[in-house]
Design an enzyme around this catalytic site. Structure first.
Site, mmCIF file in Angstrom:
data_model
loop_
_atom_site.group_PDB
_atom_site.id
_atom_site.type_symbol
_atom_site.label_atom_id
_atom_site.label_comp_id
_atom_site.label_asym_id
_atom_site.label_seq_id
_atom_site.Cartn_x
_atom_site.Cartn_y
_atom_site.Cartn_z
ATOM 1 C CG ASN A 181 26.392 13.247 90.642
ATOM 2 O OD1 ASN A 181 27.347 14.000 90.828
ATOM 3 N ND2 ASN A 181 25.338 13.601 89.936
ATOM 4 C CG HIS A 211 19.269 21.583 94.084
ATOM 5 N ND1 HIS A 211 18.301 20.760 94.574
ATOM 6 C CD2 HIS A 211 20.231 20.778 93.591
ATOM 7 C CE1 HIS A 211 18.667 19.496 94.403
ATOM 8 N NE2 HIS A 211 19.848 19.483 93.820
ATOM 9 C CG ASP A 245 23.048 21.656 90.848
ATOM 10 O OD1 ASP A 245 23.961 20.822 90.681
ATOM 11 O OD2 ASP A 245 21.840 21.345 90.844
ATOM 12 C CG HIS A 302 18.718 15.652 94.998
ATOM 13 N ND1 HIS A 302 19.187 16.309 93.880
ATOM 14 C CD2 HIS A 302 17.566 15.051 94.613
ATOM 15 C CE1 HIS A 302 18.354 16.105 92.870
ATOM 16 N NE2 HIS A 302 17.372 15.343 93.282
ATOM 17 C CG ASP A 352 23.281 16.750 94.207
ATOM 18 O OD1 ASP A 352 22.166 17.221 94.458
ATOM 19 O OD2 ASP A 352 23.929 17.048 93.187
ATOM 20 C CG LEU A 391 34.685 19.250 90.136
ATOM 21 C CD1 LEU A 391 35.892 19.165 91.051
ATOM 22 C CD2 LEU A 391 34.846 20.408 89.151
ATOM 23 C CG HIS A 430 24.787 17.282 81.439
ATOM 24 N ND1 HIS A 430 24.937 15.985 81.865
ATOM 25 C CD2 HIS A 430 24.082 17.914 82.407
ATOM 26 C CE1 HIS A 430 24.353 15.835 83.036
ATOM 27 N NE2 HIS A 430 23.826 17.002 83.400
HETATM 28 O O1 DOR Z 1 20.181 19.339 87.253
HETATM 29 C C1 DOR Z 1 20.852 18.573 87.926
HETATM 30 N N1 DOR Z 1 22.001 18.024 87.473
HETATM 31 N N2 DOR Z 1 20.433 18.273 89.164
HETATM 32 C C2 DOR Z 1 21.035 17.340 89.920
HETATM 33 O O2 DOR Z 1 20.599 17.110 91.012
HETATM 34 C C3 DOR Z 1 22.166 16.566 89.401
HETATM 35 C C4 DOR Z 1 22.869 17.306 88.332
HETATM 36 C C5 DOR Z 1 23.852 16.485 87.542
HETATM 37 O O3 DOR Z 1 24.635 15.731 88.124
HETATM 38 O O4 DOR Z 1 23.865 16.620 86.303
HETATM 39 ZN ZN ZN Z 2 21.161 18.032 93.054
#
Ligand code: DOR
Ligand code: ZN
Length: 437
Positions: free
Chosen positions: A95, A233, A306, A180, A153, A64, A310
């Site tokens: 993150n 993953h 996962d 991770h 992660d 999120l 974006h």
């Molecule tokens: O593809 C990914 N996107 N892998 C990750 O480990 C982090 C994640 C992200 O936060 O966009």
């Molecule tokens: Zn990850």
């Protein structure tokens, strides 16, 4: 709260070894009874003949973007996307900006998810402050605030001593550390899997060894500390081989795989589709076959999306500048029903186990079962439903899915969370009219 009675569905509850045509009744937000021909007086009766009823799904790896990137996803939009995807419990990664390395962030996430009034959100807190890999976060305080596990992660805890300490603390608290696994030295600058396609596309590769070296290190540290470690993953043949060995040796090791690593290979990058740019990268056919086998044999415990939202402007750019990640909450169940059950890799019961009791056990959460007295989180699956993925209709704020346009079979028609119907006919029920949901 309305009393519900689901009549005549095929109940699949792997935690209790049930796969049978039965009724389920729900009272006061809890599972009241599971049995044959339950009486219907006083209940709202829902005919679920020819449908499959399972515990609400648990997604143990979701991003999120709140706090910090509410343009990509908020706690509320993520909960809505999860609900229509059949998930009634999700664990969200730390993150964010600020990072969830402080109990105030953990509490904020829980408060906002409660205000969204849909599903249960379990925060995963950071292993290290600021995800910098240097100083451990205040793990005790974070757990008290409601965190269920720890992870950096998106990044690997590269320092062996820091990782050892983190495992020692997590053992004390009996929680899972979610690894991770990525050697930053080997993956630096990498865009896609290192191999044939990275060569012909002229992109810098990430070798399987980048993941495998980190997994090997963490297995060694899990053995040293006796702690619980969960590899998220996993994507390579070598990774599952080592995890299988560690499990055989009795270590407390678990792992999950994403739907995209189970269904796509690095060939999907042939036209530089940035929606297929993920970390870890999509691997080879040989790796995917190894993941299928590991899934079927129980080496891989869980499937987790996962879900990584974006913004368009971070994906519609030159390949090397694009962000890593794809969304998954609204495609995972249909995709797995079609490609994993449909192709005979898992039975329906096995698939449901990987989405319910297995991740719930890793997270120590009381979810993923239809046991009497447990939270009434139930989904009604129409395994014959025809689904055409259309990101325009997604409830997620982001659209970065390579599965747009795919035709799949099966979806959650109806979703019940905490005894309330939150999704009906595959659409979100408007529970918060004042909030314009
Ligand atoms: O593809 C990914 N996107 N892998 C990750 O480990 C982090 C994640 C992200 O936060 O966009
Ligand atoms: Zn990850």
């Amino acid at each position: 709260m309305e009393k519900l009675l689901f009549k005549g569905g095929r109940i699949i509850d792997p935690a209790n070894g049930i796969d049978k045509i039965l009724d389920i009744s729900v009272e006061s937000g809890k599972i009241a009874a599971v049995g044959e021909d339950l009486g219907s007086a006083g209940f709202k009766v829902i005919d679920v003949k020819d449908k499959v009823l399972t515990p609400g799904l648990v997604d143990m790896h979701v991003h999120l973007r709140e706090p910090g990137r509410e343009d990509e996803e908020t706690i509320e939009s993520g909960c809505r996307a999860a609900a229509v995807g059949g998930f009634t419990a999700i664990a969200c990664m730390p993150n964010t900006n600020p990072v969830n390395d402080d109990s105030s962030v953990t509490e904020m996430i829980i408060d906002k998810s409660k205000a969204a009034n849909l599903i249960t959100v379990y925060p995963v807190a950071a292993i290290t402050k600021g995800l910098e890999g240097k100083e451990l976060s205040e793990m005790g305080e974070l757990l008290q605030a409601g965190a269920v596990a720890f992870s950096d992660d998106g990044k690997c805890v590269e320092n062996d001593r820091v990782m050892r300490r983190a495992l020692e603390y997590s053992r004390m608290f009996n929680v899972s550390l979610i690894s991770h696994s990525e050697s930053g030295e080997l993956s630096a600058g990498g865009q896609i899997n290192e191999g044939y396609y990275s060569t012909i596309l002229g992109l810098k590769g990430v070798p399987s060894a980048a993941e495998e070296i980190a997994i090997a290190r963490d297995i060694v540290l899990a053995e040293l500390t006796g702690a619980r470690i969960h590899f998220t993953h996993v994507s390579t043949r070598g990774s599952v081989r080592m995890i299988e060995d560690a499990k055989k040796r009795g270590l407390q090791v678990t792992c999950d795989v994403t739907p995209h690593h189970l269904t796509l290979t690095d060939e999907a990058l042939i036209e530089y589709d940035t929606n297929c740019k993920v970390n870890p990268p999509l691997r080879t056919k040989d790796d995917v076959e190894a993941l299928h086998k590991a899934l079927a044999e129980g080496v891989i415990d869980a499937i987790a999306s996962d879900h990584a939202p974006h913004a368009l402007h971070e994906k519609e750019v030159e390949f090397s500048a694009a962000s890593f990640g794809m969304i998954g909450l609204e495609t995972t169940l249909p995709l797995m029903l079609t490609k994993i059950v449909g192709n005979g890799i898992l039975s329906l019961t096995q698939l449901i186990e990987k989405f319910t009791i297995a991740p719930a056990r890793v997270l120590n959460i009381n979810k993923g079962t239809l046991s009497i007295g447990s939270d009434a989180d139930i989904i009604v699956i129409d395994t014959k439903a025809k689904v055409k993925v259309d990101t325009d209709n997604f409830l997620s704020k982001s659209k970065n899915s390579p599965f747009n346009g795919w035709e799949l079979n099966g979806a959650a028609d109806c979703v019940v969370a905490g005894g309330k119907i939150i999704v009906e006919d595959r659409k979100l029920v408007n529970l918060n009219p004042m909030r314009n949901v």
